[in-house]
Structure formats: structure tokens, C-alpha cells
Design an enzyme around this catalytic site. Structure first.
Site, PDB file in Angstrom:
ATOM      1  N   LYS A   5       0.832  -1.201   0.000  1.00  0.00           N
ATOM      2  CA  LYS A   5       0.000   0.000   0.000  1.00  0.00           C
ATOM      3  C   LYS A   5       0.872   1.258   0.000  1.00  0.00           C
ATOM      4  O   LYS A   5       2.026   1.218   0.432  1.00  0.00           O
ATOM      5  CB  LYS A   5      -0.878   0.027   1.259  1.00  0.00           C
ATOM      6  CG  LYS A   5      -1.970  -1.014   1.316  1.00  0.00           C
ATOM      7  CD  LYS A   5      -2.743  -0.889   2.626  1.00  0.00           C
ATOM      8  CE  LYS A   5      -3.845  -1.928   2.729  1.00  0.00           C
ATOM      9  NZ  LYS A   5      -4.948  -1.661   1.774  1.00  0.00           N
TER      10      LYS A   5
ATOM     11  N   ARG B  30     -10.666 -11.254   1.421  1.00  0.00           N
ATOM     12  CA  ARG B  30     -11.488 -12.329   0.845  1.00  0.00           C
ATOM     13  C   ARG B  30     -10.793 -13.680   0.931  1.00  0.00           C
ATOM     14  O   ARG B  30     -11.453 -14.721   0.977  1.00  0.00           O
ATOM     15  CB  ARG B  30     -11.853 -11.969  -0.597  1.00  0.00           C
ATOM     16  CG  ARG B  30     -10.693 -11.886  -1.554  1.00  0.00           C
ATOM     17  CD  ARG B  30     -10.988 -11.045  -2.790  1.00  0.00           C
ATOM     18  NE  ARG B  30     -10.990  -9.625  -2.468  1.00  0.00           N
ATOM     19  CZ  ARG B  30     -11.243  -8.673  -3.357  1.00  0.00           C
ATOM     20  NH1 ARG B  30     -11.523  -8.991  -4.614  1.00  0.00           N
ATOM     21  NH2 ARG B  30     -11.224  -7.405  -3.008  1.00  0.00           N
TER      22      ARG B  30
END
Length: 503
Positions: free
Chosen positions: A286, A360
Site C-alpha cells: 500500500k 477475501r
């Protein structure tokens, strides 16, 4: 703070010591129409028209959130009266009530008042009852008084002057109002736990810390708990979950909490919470800006723990299971790389095109594990996608489900709880974006409809039961000067379970 109920039968002129009882302050609502009713009429009569004179003088116009203190009021037991504007009576909605209540509490908290008699719960909120108003008032006060200072060298140990709040309700509403007090306190306690866990830094709130928190919760509230470690997770063949954690030195935990409030064989509601205690993005790193806020990537897990605490304190008559896969997502020489293919607990192979789509990957194995409970419904809660923030901002959580009945229950609960959610599509056509040339499914589907394709990915692992997904990326915490966890969506989840227990 202590909350209690005092019933008054206004229609029969029975005030049950309302006017003469000991109190530092009585809180009274005034609409813009300036028509007095109920408690306001009684006080006006006891004070020989004082409220009427104040209103006529223009000192209280009744606009939403306006406040006026009256001191040394003669004819009543309280030393002062707080007048609070409620706006237009025909537009007195749930939101307006909340605004007025928060204005009242802010005014009270700015004084040294210790005991309050609170009558705003009698005001007729559209489509809501006075017991709902009691619970909402408790939550508003607890929200305003919440503070997180335990990581400071000198934590704030000061106490508020306000100690006791008495809600004045009509006699017919007394029983339900007492239930509302219990629910409001339990919900506030659950939200505080969720906020505390979210606000802790990643070097404190590790997967092990979450596991220990679950164990303490189980001990305090007589829940059943299992906390599985690395070897047990490997034995379950949760290859997708393990792919996320392998770059971290912090060991993963797989937490299972069970609350048995219903019949022994009744199918439980299962809550699955994403527990990434710090998310760097892994090899798909990130940007550095605001990366500190990735400590909040475990807020789904925190909301499951907070909801279970609230459910246990309320003693709801149903069974609830909380499942939390928790780990860090870190870059390292042994971390999962973009293009790696892993095998989930279900047996589906997954091409990891982006290691920052890790939520996920841990949730899919937890959703497969949930099958063993033969659940009545499964709801997963996750700070899953930045795309959901782009779509909905910071007001609504994203709700995804192919089950219209379950989605309807959750939307109704969100409205009742003032914890809004918005249903987004889950059409089969979006599944095409998850096709992989090399595995059964890819973990991302490109930029278009990112929150939808994330939910589509999860749906591949939920065919055995009714399922809904809550994307709380935009609602679990606030940034900027007010930075901090919000405790959402504990109110929504708790209301859903309250409603389920009543069926």
C-alpha cells in the site's frame, strides 16, 4: 452511569413524584409550534407559567438542537430545567430525535449535573416507540462519553459528573422501556469493546491478542470458545488463509465463539469477521499515506466480538456463532507473491493477482468452515474494499446478498438501529471478471465494481446456506481530527439478532 425508568400516567394526572423528586436537572423538549404537552405542561403549571413566558419572550424557538438552561426554578424538586428544541412536530423523525438528544447530552455534559430526569423519550418520533427512544438516548450518551486513552503514559482516569439518568415514560410503556435500558447498556458495552479493539495499535492488538480477548469474553459470559493455531489451521487445509499470513512473524489464529441462548438443536446465526490486525498490502504494498489506519482492518472481527458480548449481556433466546480468521498481511521473503496459486479449504484454486485483496482470502476459508454448524444464516463483516467507500462514502455500509428475505431483515435492522446500510448488486454477470487462465478463480476482477466483485468472490463459498456480506470499509472508523473506531455495525447486527430472537 446508572440508567432507570420512572413511569408517569400523564393522562390521569399521576406524575409519580416527577415534579418533586430529587434531580439536578429535568430535560424538557419544545417543538417549534411551542405547544406544551406531557411533562412540559406539568412543569409549566407547577412554575406558574414559566415555560410559557420563556417561549413567548423568544428565548426558546424550538429549533432542533437549541438549548436553554433555567436555573433555580421554583415549584419543582430539580434545581434547573434544560429546554431542548425538537424542530417541527410533523417532521420529528428518527434523525431529528437523535440530533436533539445529542444536543441535550452535550449541554448536560458541559455542567456538573450528577442526576438527570430525561423526558425527551416521550416525544412522538415517527414510526418509533418510546422504548426505542430510551435505547437510542443511552447509545447517544455513551457515544459522547467514550474515550480511548489507555495507550497514553498518563491515561485519563477522570470521571464524569453525570452519574444517574432517569427516563420518564408513560405508564403503559414502562415494561418495554426497562427492556430498552438493558439493551441499550449491552449494546453500548459491545460497541465500546469493538472500538477499543479497533483503536489499539497493531503491535498490541495482534492475532494472539484477539484470541485472548475471545477467551476472556468466553470466561466472562459463559461462551464456548476454540482458538486454533497454525498447525490446526494447516490440518483444516485452509490454504487461502495461510497464504495471507505466511509473510508475518505473528502466528495466525482461527477463533470460534459459540453463544447458546436458544434450543440445543436450533440452527445458529453465524457471524464471520475479517481479522487482519495490520494490512500493509503484502507484496502489493500500500502507499505510505494513512497506512497507520490499516490497524482498523480487523474491525470486522472486532464487531463480531462486540456483538457477541452484547448478545450475551442481553440474554437473547437464539444461538449465535462467531468465527474470526485473524492474521497480519506483511511483505517478506516468504510472503505470497502476485501470480501465486493457492488452494482453499473448499478445494477451489485461487490465483492471487493482488496480495492486497487479502480479506477475501481469509474469509473464504472461514465461510467454508461455517458449513459445519448447519447455520440458519451467515453474515460476514469486513473492511473489504476501498471501492465501497467510493460507492457509498462513510454513511452506509455496503450490503450484498442473493437472499431477498435475509437482505430485507438486515436493512430493516439497519434502519431501526440508526446504523444504515445500502444493498448493492450481486448479479452473476459480475462473476466473469473473476475468471483466471490458470486457476479456478482470481482474487480480483479489475477496477470496475470492485466491491461487487469482492462479494462475488465470497459468494462462491456460501452455497450451503443463506448468506449476506457487509462491507464496512467506509463506516468502521473515522479519519482526520475525529480519528477512531465507530463501533459499527454492532447496532445493526445486534438489532438483527434481537429481531431473530423475537420470531
Amino acid at each position: 452511569m446508572d440508567f432507570s425508568i420512572k413511569a408517569c400516567d400523564w393522562s390521569k394526572g399521576s406524575t409519580n413524584g416527577f415534579l418533586t423528586g430529587k434531580s439536578d436537572c429535568i430535560v424538557i423538549g419544545v417543538f417549534e409550534s411551542q405547544t406544551l404537552s406531557g411533562a412540559a405542561l406539568e412543569i409549566d403549571a407547577a412554575t406558574k407559567g414559566l415555560l410559557t413566558r420563556i417561549i413567548k419572550a423568544g428565548d426558546m424557538d424550538g429549533k432542533t438542537g437549541s438549548t436553554v438552561f433555567l436555573h433555580e426554578v421554583q415549584g419543582i424538586g430539580a434545581s434547573r430545567v434544560l429546554l431542548v428544541g425538537l424542530g417541527k412536530q410533523d417532521a420529528f423523525t428518527q434523525k431529528v430525535y437523535g440530533d436533539a438528544v445529542r444536543a441535550a447530552w452535550r449541554a448536560i455534559l458541559g455542567t456538573k449535573v450528577a442526576q438527570v430526569t430525561f423526558t425527551l423519550v416521550q416525544a412522538p418520533v415517527k414510526e418509533r416507540s418510546s422504548d426505542w427512544a430510551v435505547r437510542a438516548a443511552i447509545l447517544a450518551l455513551r457515544e459522547l462519553t467514550y474515550k480511548f486513552t489507555q495507550m497514553k503514559s498518563k491515561p485519563d482516569t477522570s470521571t464524569r459528573a453525570l452519574k444517574r439518568i432517569v427516563f420518564s415514560v408513560d405508564a403503559a410503556d414502562e415494561k418495554l422501556a426497562k427492556v430498552a435500558v438493558k439493551q441499550g447498556v449491552a449494546l453500548a458495552n459491545g460497541m465500546d469493546l469493538t472500538k477499543d479493539l479497533g483503536n489499539l495499535p497493531g503491535n498490541v492488538c495482534t492475532p494472539t491478542y484477539l484470541g485472548n480477548t475471545a477467551k476472556k469474553l468466553a470466561k466472562d459470559w459463559k461462551l464456548k470458545v476454540e482458538v486454533l493455531g497454525q498447525k490446526q489451521i494447516e490440518a483444516l487445509k485452509m490454504g487461502s488463509f495461510l497464504a495471507v499470513t505466511q509473510g508475518s512473524v505473528e502466528p495466525p489464529q482461527f477463533i470460534v465463539l459459540q453463544y447458546q441462548g436458544g434450543a440445543a438443536k436450533a440452527a445458529p446465526v453465524v457471524l464471520v469477521g475479517k481479522g487482519i490486525t495490520f494490512d500493509t498490502g503484502g507484496i502489493s504494498l500500500k502507499p505510505g499515506d494513512s497506512m497507520d489506519e490499516m490497524k482498523y482492518d480487523m474491525c470486522g472481527a472486532g464487531s463480531v466480538l462486540g456483538t457477541l458480548r452484547a448478545v450475551a449481556e442481553m440474554g437473547l433466546k437464539l444461538n449465535v456463532v462467531g468465527i474470526i480468521p485473524t492474521c497480519e498481511n506483511m511483505p517478506a521473503g516468504n510472503a505470497t507473491k502476485p501470480g501465486d496459486i493457492v488452494t482453499s479449504m473448499k478445494g477451489l484454486t485461487i490465483e492471487v493477482l493482488n496480495t492486497d485483496a487479502e480479506g477475501r482470502l481469509i474469509l473464504c476459508d472461514a465461510l467454508t468452515y461455517a458449513e459445519r454448524f448447519k447455520p440458519a444464516a451467515v453474515i460476514d463483516i469486513a473492511t473489504l474494499t476501498g471501492a465501497c467507500i467510493i460507492a457509498l462514502g462513510h454513511h452506509n455500509s455496503g450490503l450484498f446478498s442473493k437472499d431477498d428475505a435475509l437482505a430485507g431483515e438486515l436493512l430493516d435492522a439497519s434502519k431501526e438501529a440508526s446504523d444504515p446500510a445500502w444493498r448493492l448488486p450481486l448479479d452473476d454477470e459480475y462473476q466473469d471478471q473473476l475468471k483466471s487462465n490458470f486457476a479456478d478463480i482470481a482474487n480480483i476482477g479489475g477496477r470496475p465494481a470492485g466491491s461487487v466483485t469482492a462479494a462475488c468472490f465470497l459468494s462462491r463459498f456460501t452455497e450451503a446456506y443463506p448468506w449476506a456480506h457487509l462491507d464496512i470499509a467506509g463506516t468502521a472508523w473515522k479519519s482526520g481530527a475525529a480519528k477512531g473506531a465507530t463501533g459499527r455495525p454492532v447496532p445493526l447486527l445486534a438489532q438483527f439478532l434481537i429481531d431473530r430472537a423475537a420470531q
